[in-house]
Design a protein around this motif. Sequence first.
Motif, mmCIF file in Angstrom:
data_model
loop_
_atom_site.group_PDB
_atom_site.id
_atom_site.type_symbol
_atom_site.label_atom_id
_atom_site.label_comp_id
_atom_site.label_asym_id
_atom_site.label_seq_id
_atom_site.Cartn_x
_atom_site.Cartn_y
_atom_site.Cartn_z
ATOM 1 N N MET A 100 44.535 42.464 39.061
ATOM 2 C CA MET A 100 44.158 43.399 39.943
ATOM 3 C C MET A 100 45.187 44.561 39.282
ATOM 4 S SD MET A 100 44.556 42.328 43.570
ATOM 5 C CE MET A 100 42.616 41.498 44.023
ATOM 6 N N ILE A 101 46.810 43.574 38.962
ATOM 7 C CA ILE A 101 47.916 45.388 38.633
ATOM 8 C C ILE A 101 47.836 45.598 37.309
ATOM 9 C CG2 ILE A 101 50.742 45.588 38.090
ATOM 10 C CD1 ILE A 101 50.947 43.800 40.595
ATOM 11 N N PHE A 102 47.175 45.108 36.312
ATOM 12 C CA PHE A 102 47.525 45.018 34.820
ATOM 13 C C PHE A 102 46.191 45.123 34.416
ATOM 14 C CE2 PHE A 102 51.290 42.263 36.167
ATOM 15 C CZ PHE A 102 52.414 43.649 35.729
ATOM 16 N N GLU A 103 45.617 44.798 34.781
ATOM 17 C CA GLU A 103 43.791 45.380 34.013
ATOM 18 C C GLU A 103 43.316 46.137 34.371
ATOM 19 O OE1 GLU A 103 39.803 42.943 33.765
ATOM 20 O OE2 GLU A 103 41.652 41.253 34.552
ATOM 21 N N LYS A 104 42.491 46.353 33.376
ATOM 22 C CA LYS A 104 41.981 48.317 32.265
ATOM 23 C C LYS A 104 40.764 47.220 32.254
ATOM 24 C CE LYS A 104 46.215 50.420 33.869
ATOM 25 N NZ LYS A 104 46.501 49.546 34.545
ATOM 26 N N ASP A 105 39.909 48.290 32.457
ATOM 27 C CA ASP A 105 38.229 48.341 31.828
ATOM 28 C C ASP A 105 38.777 49.447 30.073
ATOM 29 O OD1 ASP A 105 38.503 51.510 32.529
ATOM 30 O OD2 ASP A 105 37.463 51.411 33.449
ATOM 31 N N ALA A 106 37.643 49.494 29.275
ATOM 32 C CA ALA A 106 37.732 49.768 27.482
ATOM 33 C C ALA A 106 38.065 51.369 28.280
ATOM 34 C CB ALA A 106 36.279 50.211 27.540
ATOM 35 N N MET A 107 38.007 52.087 29.021
ATOM 36 C CA MET A 107 38.080 53.790 29.316
ATOM 37 C C MET A 107 40.058 53.376 29.983
ATOM 38 S SD MET A 107 35.791 55.247 28.192
ATOM 39 C CE MET A 107 36.322 57.190 29.093
ATOM 40 N N GLY A 108 40.252 52.386 30.284
ATOM 41 C CA GLY A 108 42.502 52.273 30.662
ATOM 42 C C GLY A 108 42.144 52.144 32.148
ATOM 43 N N ASN A 109 41.355 52.196 32.977
ATOM 44 C CA ASN A 109 40.975 52.140 34.522
ATOM 45 C C ASN A 109 41.332 51.038 34.551
ATOM 46 O OD1 ASN A 109 40.249 55.442 34.442
ATOM 47 N ND2 ASN A 109 38.248 54.666 33.951
ATOM 48 N N LYS A 110 41.469 50.731 36.195
ATOM 49 C CA LYS A 110 42.094 49.200 36.821
ATOM 50 C C LYS A 110 40.750 49.143 37.131
ATOM 51 C CE LYS A 110 46.580 50.075 38.881
ATOM 52 N NZ LYS A 110 47.772 49.421 39.979
ATOM 53 N N ILE A 111 40.770 47.713 36.874
ATOM 54 C CA ILE A 111 39.377 47.059 37.366
ATOM 55 C C ILE A 111 39.320 46.921 38.989
ATOM 56 C CG2 ILE A 111 38.348 45.142 37.547
ATOM 57 C CD1 ILE A 111 38.748 46.306 34.338
ATOM 58 N N ASP A 112 38.199 47.113 39.773
ATOM 59 C CA ASP A 112 37.761 47.229 40.498
ATOM 60 C C ASP A 112 38.278 46.242 41.617
ATOM 61 O OD1 ASP A 112 36.616 46.412 43.645
ATOM 62 O OD2 ASP A 112 34.892 47.761 43.332
ATOM 63 N N PRO A 113 39.586 45.404 42.392
ATOM 64 C CA PRO A 113 39.382 44.216 42.712
ATOM 65 C C PRO A 113 38.503 43.139 43.618
ATOM 66 C CG PRO A 113 41.116 45.785 43.960
ATOM 67 C CD PRO A 113 39.878 47.024 42.720
ATOM 68 N N ASN A 114 37.317 44.232 43.843
ATOM 69 C CA ASN A 114 36.036 43.194 43.808
ATOM 70 C C ASN A 114 35.843 42.307 43.182
ATOM 71 O OD1 ASN A 114 35.935 43.906 47.171
ATOM 72 N ND2 ASN A 114 35.612 45.949 46.057
ATOM 73 N N ILE A 115 35.878 42.682 41.731
ATOM 74 C CA ILE A 115 35.530 42.159 40.215
ATOM 75 C C ILE A 115 36.251 40.830 40.491
ATOM 76 C CG2 ILE A 115 34.973 42.508 37.842
ATOM 77 C CD1 ILE A 115 34.068 46.077 38.781
ATOM 78 N N ILE A 116 37.318 41.409 40.355
ATOM 79 C CA ILE A 116 38.648 40.287 40.050
ATOM 80 C C ILE A 116 38.324 39.594 41.510
ATOM 81 C CG2 ILE A 116 40.836 39.842 39.951
ATOM 82 C CD1 ILE A 116 41.142 43.061 38.634
ATOM 83 N N LEU A 117 38.452 39.884 42.141
ATOM 84 C CA LEU A 117 38.511 38.321 42.810
ATOM 85 C C LEU A 117 36.640 37.767 43.435
ATOM 86 C CD1 LEU A 117 39.010 40.483 46.221
ATOM 87 C CD2 LEU A 117 40.757 38.711 44.643
ATOM 88 N N GLY A 118 35.911 38.923 42.639
ATOM 89 C CA GLY A 118 34.166 37.782 42.477
ATOM 90 C C GLY A 118 34.677 36.308 41.581
ATOM 91 N N ARG A 119 35.487 36.981 40.579
ATOM 92 C CA ARG A 119 35.359 36.039 38.936
ATOM 93 C C ARG A 119 36.444 35.213 39.208
ATOM 94 N NH1 ARG A 119 39.419 39.052 35.759
ATOM 95 N NH2 ARG A 119 38.171 40.772 35.295
ATOM 96 N N TYR A 120 37.161 34.686 40.548
ATOM 97 C CA TYR A 120 38.201 33.959 41.008
ATOM 98 C C TYR A 120 36.835 33.351 42.504
ATOM 99 C CZ TYR A 120 41.733 35.099 37.837
ATOM 100 O OH TYR A 120 43.045 35.620 36.332
ATOM 101 N N GLY A 121 36.302 33.794 42.537
ATOM 102 C CA GLY A 121 35.749 32.969 43.713
ATOM 103 C C GLY A 121 35.613 33.051 44.857
ATOM 104 N N TYR A 122 36.698 34.468 45.307
ATOM 105 C CA TYR A 122 36.582 34.870 45.984
ATOM 106 C C TYR A 122 36.657 36.351 47.027
ATOM 107 C CZ TYR A 122 40.773 31.552 45.674
ATOM 108 O OH TYR A 122 40.706 29.983 45.217
ATOM 109 N N HIS A 123 36.525 36.863 48.280
ATOM 110 C CA HIS A 123 35.729 37.852 48.594
ATOM 111 C C HIS A 123 37.703 38.637 49.172
ATOM 112 C CE1 HIS A 123 35.472 36.154 52.279
ATOM 113 N NE2 HIS A 123 34.897 35.392 52.138
#
Length: 173
Positions: A100-123
């Motif tokens: 959530m702190i460090f991951e960025k998309d191709a444009m250098g923007n932070k990734i939506d926390p919901n996407i990160i949580l979904g990847r781990y199976g959480y909401h």
Amino acid sequence: MSQFEPISGVSLELYAKLCGLMSQTKPEETDKHAQIAQENGVNNESWEAAKTGWTKMMTDPTHAMAIQQVFMPIYQETVASMQEGEPISIEKYAEIKAAMIFEKDAMGNKIDPNIILGRYGYHLTQWGTMETYWTSRIAKDEHGRVIDNYDEEAHRKFTELINHHGAIYAAQD
């Protein structure tokens, strides 16, 4: 007792308890929210009005800090009373937090926390429970003061893990 008047018969203290009891539900599970409120003496109409009113008060800078001082201890105590042990390991918590702190998309923007949580199976609601649990154990405030459940070893381990994950993300840039 709170300095704030109840909203639709729901005191800030009761609102905090209900939010804690609802912490394992998803935001869209309004039927479950209504059931939890009803089981605690609050009808759905009063719950919805209180939720709207207290949310508005919590986002008003004039009242937010005072409300949080009443709300958070009750919320945390309620969530803790429902848990048996850690809701997530400190290793997994640090891994997700680092993303959530460090991951960025191709444009250098932070990734939506919901996407990160979904990847781990959480909401997001589950994440709130995990954040509440671990923050009270690893965090110090801006003045270096610790919270009630502070654990120096957990703080040290979390710091090491975040630094480790941060270095991995930095190497990918």
